[in-house]
Design an enzyme around this catalytic site. Structure first.
Site, PDB file in Angstrom:
ATOM      1  N   CYS A 563       1.204  -0.838  -0.260  1.00 25.83           N
ATOM      2  CA  CYS A 563       0.010   0.083   0.063  1.00 25.83           C
ATOM      3  C   CYS A 563       1.211   0.792  -0.323  1.00 25.83           C
ATOM      4  CB  CYS A 563      -0.464  -0.260   1.036  1.00 25.83           C
ATOM      5  SG  CYS A 563      -1.553   1.311   1.389  1.00 25.83           S
ATOM      6  N   ASP A 565       0.109   3.746   2.189  1.00 24.29           N
ATOM      7  CA  ASP A 565       0.645   4.184   3.324  1.00 24.29           C
ATOM      8  C   ASP A 565       1.598   4.172   3.484  1.00 24.29           C
ATOM      9  OD1 ASP A 565       0.328   4.216   6.399  1.00 24.29           O
ATOM     10  OD2 ASP A 565      -1.847   3.598   5.403  1.00 24.29           O
ATOM     11  N   ARG A 567       3.193   4.704   6.659  1.00 24.82           N
ATOM     12  CA  ARG A 567       3.763   3.854   7.672  1.00 24.82           C
ATOM     13  C   ARG A 567       4.525   2.691   7.356  1.00 24.82           C
ATOM     14  NH1 ARG A 567      -1.767   4.427  10.574  1.00 24.82           N
ATOM     15  NH2 ARG A 567      -2.280   3.852   8.670  1.00 24.82           N
ATOM     16  N   HIS A 624      -1.803  -3.991   5.209  1.00 19.60           N
ATOM     17  CA  HIS A 624      -1.661  -3.801   6.558  1.00 19.60           C
ATOM     18  C   HIS A 624      -2.667  -3.726   7.986  1.00 19.60           C
ATOM     19  CE1 HIS A 624      -2.112   0.310   6.184  1.00 19.60           C
ATOM     20  NE2 HIS A 624      -1.652   0.690   4.939  1.00 19.60           N
ATOM     21  N   CYS A 627      -6.107   0.192   6.956  1.00 26.84           N
ATOM     22  CA  CYS A 627      -5.418   0.790   6.034  1.00 26.84           C
ATOM     23  C   CYS A 627      -7.020   1.270   6.048  1.00 26.84           C
ATOM     24  CB  CYS A 627      -5.809  -0.894   5.149  1.00 26.84           C
ATOM     25  SG  CYS A 627      -5.656   0.351   3.234  1.00 26.84           S
TER      26      CYS A 627
END
Length: 744
Positions: A563, A565, A567, A624, A627
């Site tokens: 993803c 993302d 993080r 993760h 999400c």
């Protein structure tokens, strides 16, 4: 055997002129060079630990041997050579040979360059028809006068020798004449020219037989300490030269050749020196010029080195009249060229990059001005000083922190960073910085040190206690090892090594430090540039060698689809580095199924390039927790309906949502389960492509499912049989999570 026999002739042709020239330059009888060459081949060859190394008289020992001959006489020098050989045998049996690897290459190269300069200065006088002086400085001082009044015929012989050597080295590589080493034709042409043109030049004086006039070595006359020092100096210098040559040869040895046994090699060198000294020969050492010629000529066993000694012995016994036709000026000119090559300026540029040039110049200057042993000791001393300086290098930075918007009011805070090795030498610098912090202030003290001695611990600890008694607060963060923590707790066991922790893994917000002059929070662009500067300061130098290797080609091991993302940092959670992962990131880590009408080919373009061009055979899909894409899919896309592109893209999550709803139970965290099901669904989407399915069924492609839990910072792997994600136990191979069909 055919290769070794041919290689032995090549090495023999290299050895003859060099052995004669080194003997002349050392002030020894000419026959001594041939005896040493024969002993180096016949004795050191079969017994040595480096099969392809060739031993004999070495130019690097010329200065030392010349000093011994001048101080003790030739017969006594033979005794010193004999004793040095026996000492080398003892050292080899004691298995201390690897100690030589601790000698800095800067000192070795500086020593060789100094020896080259001394040879050039001395042999130029011989080439010009004169004689060498007692020292390199005297040779340099007298050289202008020698240049003004040369002996014409000797100078012409030397000029012819140099011209042939230079011309021979410029022959094309494919020319068969290159099979003959340059020194041989150079000496031959100079000898023929001198004979044909009637030039008056002093020639080699060889006895009727190799051992003509041989007598037992004599005991040196002098103080026992001086003689012992001479024996040790010759043994150590010859051993260092031989073992470093062995290491160099070992790095380029052909496949199938046994690696070097340094202790055995040292014993063999000692035996060769003992025999050579007993028979009236020069000291013996491994010679890089002959060893390189041996390798390039195709040698594969130690037979080549042994046979080269046999040919030298046969030539000395049977062909004395031919050798006596060689002018001494030609041999000296050969040594001048060899000396110039020993002074290699390219080494200096390389050593400067590693900041070791001072040791090189110290050894070089010491050898030229003081002597070989003194020059080496001077170079070693400078190396030790440089090492001590590096070990005690310390950087201390102090800055006052300005509160960020929204921070609670409180006393001012200071940030102190200590980097390097914190010893008693750095205590004044650290305490000066710490005492500059106002009383009552909060302090973030970063100890990025690889060592802390007791004096440094006491200084930091005493300051901390005093500062806290005055109302201040001290937070100590140790980046590498817990030196301070161990000092406080009294745990004196070996420090717990952690992996190198540069600051790049922490978010910008955790590392942001602003000077007191900053009136407003920094802009995102300035934060970005600050991060780049920190990378240049602390990390670029570490990764530069790796990136230089990867600059022209990438060979990643795995395609990692995850993803966008912020993080999720793939290289952190897989402990990988540059060049390991080929990464595709998109919202929700989706893979459009085969035949999808979505007008976006970016994911499959990555997959196609990875598998068909880069030949990657493993694809991992990583989801993760928490999400945002999965939350939007679960909510039916209502929250992002105003974002047309994102709404269309999230339609790829429909099969995941249907699969999620088909399950009976979703556990305590439905969003986490949806994210995990999404990983399984995207792996199935990959297998909808016929060419990927064929590779997976044939076992040529592996698919792996991963799930990263943000809160616990742990990664789980898909257990396909159970349909669940499991924590990866220690020391369990990844193959345990794959079935025979290549599916996850």
């Amino acid at each position: 055997m055919r290769r070794d026999v041919l290689a032995s002739f090549v090495v023999f042709l290299v050895a003859i002129p060099l052995s004669l020239g080194i003997a002349v330059a050392s002030g020894a009888p000419v026959a001594a060079g041939l005896i040493a060459a024969a002993a180096g081949g016949i004795v050191a060859g079969p017994a040595g630990g480096s099969p392809l190394q060739v031993s004999g008289p070495a130019a690097g020992l010329t200065v030392l041997v010349a000093d011994l001959v001048a101080s003790y006489g030739w017969r006594a020098t033979c005794t010193i050579t004999l004793l040095a050989g026996l000492l080398q045998v003892v050292l080899g049996v004691s298995r201390v040979a690897r100690v030589v690897l601790a000698v800095s290459p800067a000192v070795v190269h500086g020593m060789l360059a100094g020896v080259g300069a001394v040879i050039v200065l001395a042999q130029l006088h011989v080439v010009l028809g004169g004689g060498p002086q007692e020292s390199a400085v005297a040779n340099l001082r007298e050289l202008p006068g020698q240049l003004l009044h040369p002996a014409p015929h000797s100078a012409l012989v030397g000029a012819v020798t140099v011209l042939v050597l230079l011309g021979w080295s410029r022959l094309p590589r494919g020319n068969r004449l290159r099979l003959v080493p340059g020194p041989l034709p150079a000496i031959a042409v100079a000898a023929v020219a001198a004979w044909a043109l009637g030039w008056k030049a002093e020639r080699v004086d060889l006895p009727e037989t190799l051992l003509h006039g041989w007598g037992a070595p004599e005991l040196p006359h002098g103080s026992p300490h001086g003689v012992a020092g001479a024996v040790v100096s010759l043994a150590v210098v010859a051993a260092v030269a031989s073992l470093l040559c062995s290491v160099a040869v070992d790095r380029v040895r052909p496949a199938g050749v046994a690696p070097t046994d340094l202790d055995r090699e040292l014993v063999a060198q000692g035996a060769a020196n003992a025999v050579s000294g007993l028979l009236g020969g020069l000291p013996v050492a491994g010679v890089i010029v002959r060893s390189t010629a041996n390798l390039e000529a195709g040698a594969r066993t130690r037979l080549s080195a042994v046979l080269h000694g046999v040919w030298v012995l046969a030539l000395a016994v049977c062909c004395g009249p031919v050798i006596e036709r060689v002018p001494l000026a030609a041999l000296s000119a050969l040594l001048v060229v060899l000396g110039v090559r020993l002074v290699d300026p390219a080494r200096v540029a390389d050593l400067r990059r590693h900041r070791e040039a001072p040791a090189y110049f110290a050894a070089f200057g010491g050898v030229v001005v003081l002597g070989l042993g003194e020059g080496v000791l001077l170079g070693v001393a400078v190396t030790a000083v440089l090492a001590l300086r590096r070990l005690t290098r310390l950087t201390v930075r102090t800055e006052r922190l300005v509160p960020l918007p929204g921070d609670a009011p409180g006393p001012p805070r200071w940030h102190v960073v200590v980097e390097g090795s914190l010893t008693f030498l750095g205590v004044p610098k650290v305490t000066r910085a710490l005492r500059a912090v106002p009383a009552g202030a909060g302090v973030d003290l970063d100890l990025n040190v690889d060592f802390m001695d007791h004096a440094a611990f006491d200084a930091v600890h005493d300051w901390r206690l005093a500062h806290e008694r005055r109302g201040g607060r001290v937070d100590i963060d140790e980046v590498h090892e817990g030196w301070y923590e161990r000092g406080v707790t009294g745990d004196m066991s070996s420090p717990r090594k952690s992996s190198p922790q540069a600051r790049w893994w922490a978010p910008w917000a955790n590392r942001q430090r602003r000077s007191a002059s900053a009136a407003e929070p920094p802009s995102p662009a300035s934060v970005l540039l600050d991060g780049v500067r920190e990378y240049h300061d602390s990390t670029a130098g570490l990764v530069r060698p790796i990136m230089a290797e990867l600059a022209m080609e990438q060979k990643p091991e795995l395609l990692f689809i995850t993803c966008v993302d912020s993080r999720v940092v793939p290289n952190i959670i897989t402990a990988s580095g540059p060049g390991d992962l080929f990464i595709n990131r998109n919202v929700g880590n989706f893979v459009p199924p085969h035949g999808s009408s979505l007008p976006d080919d970016s994911v499959m373009a990555t997959v196609e390039y990875a598998t068909n061009v880069l030949d990657i055979r493993t694809i991992a899909v990583c989801g993760h927790s928490n999400c945002g894409a999965m939350a939007a899919v679960m909510a039916g896309g209502k929250e992002v309906a105003h974002l047309e592109g994102l709404s269309r893209w999230l339609e790829l999550g429909t099969p995941t949502l249907e699969r999620f709803r088909a399950e009976d139970g979703h556990g305590d965290d439905p969003l986490a389960r949806l994210s995990q099901i999404n990983v399984m669904q995207q792996l199935d989407h990959l297998l909808t492509y016929p060419w990927l399915r064929e590779r997976a069924d044939a076992g040529e492609l592996e698919l792996v499912g991963l799930y990263f839990d943000l809160k616990s910072a742990t990664v789980k792997v898909l257990d396909r049989a159970a349909g669940k994600f499991a924590t990866i136990p220690n020391h369990v191979p990844a193959s345990a999570y794959r079935d025979n069909g290549g599916r996850p």
